[in-house]
Motif scaffolding. Structure first.
Motif, mmCIF file in Angstrom:
data_model
loop_
_atom_site.group_PDB
_atom_site.id
_atom_site.type_symbol
_atom_site.label_atom_id
_atom_site.label_comp_id
_atom_site.label_asym_id
_atom_site.label_seq_id
_atom_site.Cartn_x
_atom_site.Cartn_y
_atom_site.Cartn_z
ATOM 1 N N LYS A 77 4.429 1.342 -3.445
ATOM 2 C CA LYS A 77 3.653 1.941 -2.370
ATOM 3 C C LYS A 77 2.737 0.907 -1.734
ATOM 4 O O LYS A 77 2.223 0.022 -2.421
ATOM 5 C CB LYS A 77 2.813 3.113 -2.892
ATOM 6 C CG LYS A 77 3.633 4.198 -3.570
ATOM 7 C CD LYS A 77 4.660 4.791 -2.636
ATOM 8 C CE LYS A 77 5.477 5.879 -3.330
ATOM 9 N NZ LYS A 77 6.570 6.384 -2.458
ATOM 10 N N PRO A 78 2.499 1.013 -0.439
ATOM 11 C CA PRO A 78 1.566 0.074 0.191
ATOM 12 C C PRO A 78 0.159 0.302 -0.337
ATOM 13 O O PRO A 78 -0.203 1.425 -0.685
ATOM 14 C CB PRO A 78 1.673 0.421 1.683
ATOM 15 C CG PRO A 78 2.148 1.835 1.713
ATOM 16 C CD PRO A 78 3.051 1.976 0.523
ATOM 17 N N PRO A 79 -0.650 -0.737 -0.413
ATOM 18 C CA PRO A 79 -2.028 -0.579 -0.898
ATOM 19 C C PRO A 79 -2.829 0.308 0.042
ATOM 20 O O PRO A 79 -2.562 0.356 1.253
ATOM 21 C CB PRO A 79 -2.565 -2.015 -0.914
ATOM 22 C CG PRO A 79 -1.707 -2.758 0.055
ATOM 23 C CD PRO A 79 -0.356 -2.123 -0.026
ATOM 24 N N GLU A 80 -3.794 1.015 -0.500
ATOM 25 C CA GLU A 80 -4.643 1.870 0.322
ATOM 26 C C GLU A 80 -5.560 1.018 1.196
ATOM 27 O O GLU A 80 -5.861 -0.136 0.893
ATOM 28 C CB GLU A 80 -5.473 2.796 -0.568
ATOM 29 C CG GLU A 80 -4.644 3.802 -1.361
ATOM 30 C CD GLU A 80 -5.506 4.733 -2.178
ATOM 31 O OE1 GLU A 80 -6.746 4.620 -2.088
ATOM 32 O OE2 GLU A 80 -4.951 5.577 -2.899
ATOM 33 N N GLY A 81 -5.993 1.627 2.287
ATOM 34 C CA GLY A 81 -6.885 0.921 3.188
ATOM 35 C C GLY A 81 -6.147 0.318 4.373
ATOM 36 O O GLY A 81 -5.057 0.764 4.741
ATOM 37 N N LYS A 82 -6.735 -0.690 4.951
ATOM 38 C CA LYS A 82 -6.182 -1.323 6.140
ATOM 39 C C LYS A 82 -4.815 -1.914 5.843
ATOM 40 O O LYS A 82 -4.625 -2.615 4.850
ATOM 41 C CB LYS A 82 -7.139 -2.420 6.623
ATOM 42 C CG LYS A 82 -6.732 -3.052 7.937
ATOM 43 C CD LYS A 82 -7.769 -4.075 8.367
ATOM 44 C CE LYS A 82 -7.381 -4.712 9.700
ATOM 45 N NZ LYS A 82 -8.396 -5.720 10.129
ATOM 46 N N PRO A 83 -3.801 -1.643 6.715
ATOM 47 C CA PRO A 83 -2.465 -2.216 6.493
ATOM 48 C C PRO A 83 -2.521 -3.735 6.406
ATOM 49 O O PRO A 83 -3.264 -4.391 7.131
ATOM 50 C CB PRO A 83 -1.681 -1.764 7.736
ATOM 51 C CG PRO A 83 -2.367 -0.519 8.179
ATOM 52 C CD PRO A 83 -3.827 -0.763 7.899
ATOM 53 N N GLN A 84 -1.729 -4.272 5.495
ATOM 54 C CA GLN A 84 -1.733 -5.704 5.262
ATOM 55 C C GLN A 84 -0.575 -6.387 5.980
ATOM 56 O O GLN A 84 0.466 -5.782 6.227
ATOM 57 C CB GLN A 84 -1.658 -5.990 3.757
ATOM 58 C CG GLN A 84 -2.850 -5.463 2.972
ATOM 59 C CD GLN A 84 -2.769 -5.819 1.501
ATOM 60 O OE1 GLN A 84 -1.785 -6.362 1.022
ATOM 61 N NE2 GLN A 84 -3.834 -5.509 0.768
#
Length: 307
Positions: A77-84
Motif C-alpha cells: 500500500k502507498p504510505p499515508e500522507g502526501k503522495p511520494q
C-alpha cells in the motif's frame, strides 16, 4: 484562472530507450503456473516492452506489472500522507499500462483488462493518487509536455484516464481502492484551505491572476468524484441490466457511499471545523461552493445524479 497551474518543461524519454539503458532495470523471472491465453499474451507483451523478462500465467503477469509500476512487492500500500515521487521508470511503466489497455481497436473496443489483474492495476494506480486526481480534474491536458502532474509527471490525458477507469470499474473491490485514495486527495485539498477561504470569495486585483482556492477545490473534487461515479454507475448498470430492483439498490448504495453526498459532507465538515459555518457569510459561501461542486459533478457523470 482558478488554481495555479504547474507549467514546466518535462524531459520525455521513450519507454524502450529509457528502460533498456537504465542500470537498475533488473530481469525478473516469474514462475509459470498455468497455461497461456490471449489475455496473458497481451499482458506479457507489456512486460516485454518494459525490458522485463517474465513467464507464467496471467496472475504472475499482474504481479509483475504492479511491481514495475510501484517498485514494490504486489499488494504493497502507498504510505499515508502526501503522495511520494516514484522512480521515473515506474511512472513510465504506468503510462505504458494505461495506454495499452485503453488503445482503441478498429472495432472501437478497448483492449480488455483480465479480471485476474484488475486488483494489481488498481493498487498500482493508488500509488499515483495525486497525479490521478490532477488528471481527472481535467483543468489542463496533462498529455501535453508543457504540463506535469504532481509528483510523478505522468503524461496521460483525462479521457484516456477515464477509459482506464471504465476498464476497472466492474470490479468493485479494486475500484474501491482507487476511490478511497482519491477521496483522501479531496480531504487533503480541503485541509489546505483556511477559514477565510470558506468565508469570502477573494478580491479580483487588477494585474494579478484571480485565484480562488476554495472554488478550485470545489470544481476539481466535483469533477473527479463525478468521473469515478460515472465509471462505476455504468459498470453497475451493465451488471444488473436484467434486474431493475437490484440495479436501483446497487446504484443508490454506491451514490451514498461514493457519490456527491460524501463529497458534500467533506465540505460541510471542513467548514464546521474552521468555524465559518457559524456565520451567515460562511453558510452562504459554503452553499456557493457546494453548488459549483455539484455542477462539476453532474458534468462528469453526464447527468444530474440523484441515484
Amino acid at each position: 484562472m482558478i488554481t495555479g497551474m504547474r507549467e514546466r518543461g518535462k524531459r520525455r524519454i521513450g519507454l524502450t530507450v529509457a528502460l533498456a539503458t537504465a542500470t537498475a532495470a533488473a530481469v525478473l523471472l516469474w514462475p509459470r503456473e498455468d497455461t497461456a491465453s490471449p489475455e496473458s499474451d497481451a499482458c506479457f507483451s507489456i512486460l516485454s516492452k518494459l525490458e522485463i523478462e517474465a513467464s507464467g500465467g496471467i496472475a504472475s503477469c499482474g504481479n509483475a506489472l504492479e511491481t514495475a509500476m510501484t517498485g514494490a512487492v504486489p499488494g504493497h500500500k502507498p504510505p499515508e500522507g502526501k503522495p511520494q515521487r516514484l522512480p521515473e521508470k515506474s511512472g513510465e511503466a504506468l503510462e505504458l499500462v494505461i495506454t495499452t489497455y485503453t488503445e482503441r481497436m478498429d472495432t472501437g473496443e478497448m483492449a480488455p483488462v483480465p479480471s485476474e489483474i484488475k486488483h494489481n492495476l488498481a493498487n498500482a494506480l493508488s500509488h499515483y493518487a495525486g497525479d490521478t486526481y490532477e488528471i481527472l480534474a481535467g483543468q489542463v491536458d496533462y498529455s501535453d509536455p508543457q504540463y506535469s502532474t504532481t509528483p510523478n509527471d505522468i503524461d496521460i490525458d483525462t479521457p484516456v484516464m477515464g477509459d482506464f477507469l471504465d476498464a476497472l470499474a466492474d470490479d468493485g473491490d479494486s475500484f474501491k481502492i482507487i476511490r478511497e485514495t482519491l477521496f483522501d486527495q479531496v480531504e487533503s485539498e480541503l485541509e489546505a484551505l483556511d477559514e477565510q477561504d470558506f468565508l469570502d470569495e477573494p478580491m479580483n486585483e487588477p494585474g494579478k491572476a484571480f485565484i480562488d482556492s476554495a472554488l478550485g477545490a470545489a470544481i476539481s473534487s466535483g469533477t473527479t468524484v463525478g468521473e469515478l461515479r460515472r465509471a462505476r454507475l455504468n459498470a453497475l448498470t451493465r451488471q444488473h441490466e436484467n434486474n431493475k430492483a437490484a440495479a436501483e439498490k446497487a446504484l443508490l448504495e454506491d451514490y451514498e457511499n461514493y457519490g456527491f453526498p460524501r463529497l458534500r459532507r467533506l465540505f460541510q465538515d471542513r467548514s464546521v471545523a474552521l468555524g465559518s459555518a457559524e456565520t451567515a457569510a460562511g453558510r452562504q459561501r459554503l452553499d456557493s461552493l457546494l453548488s459549483k461542486a455539484a455542477e462539476a459533478y453532474s458534468r462528469s457523470t453526464g447527468f444530474k445524479d440523484s441515484v
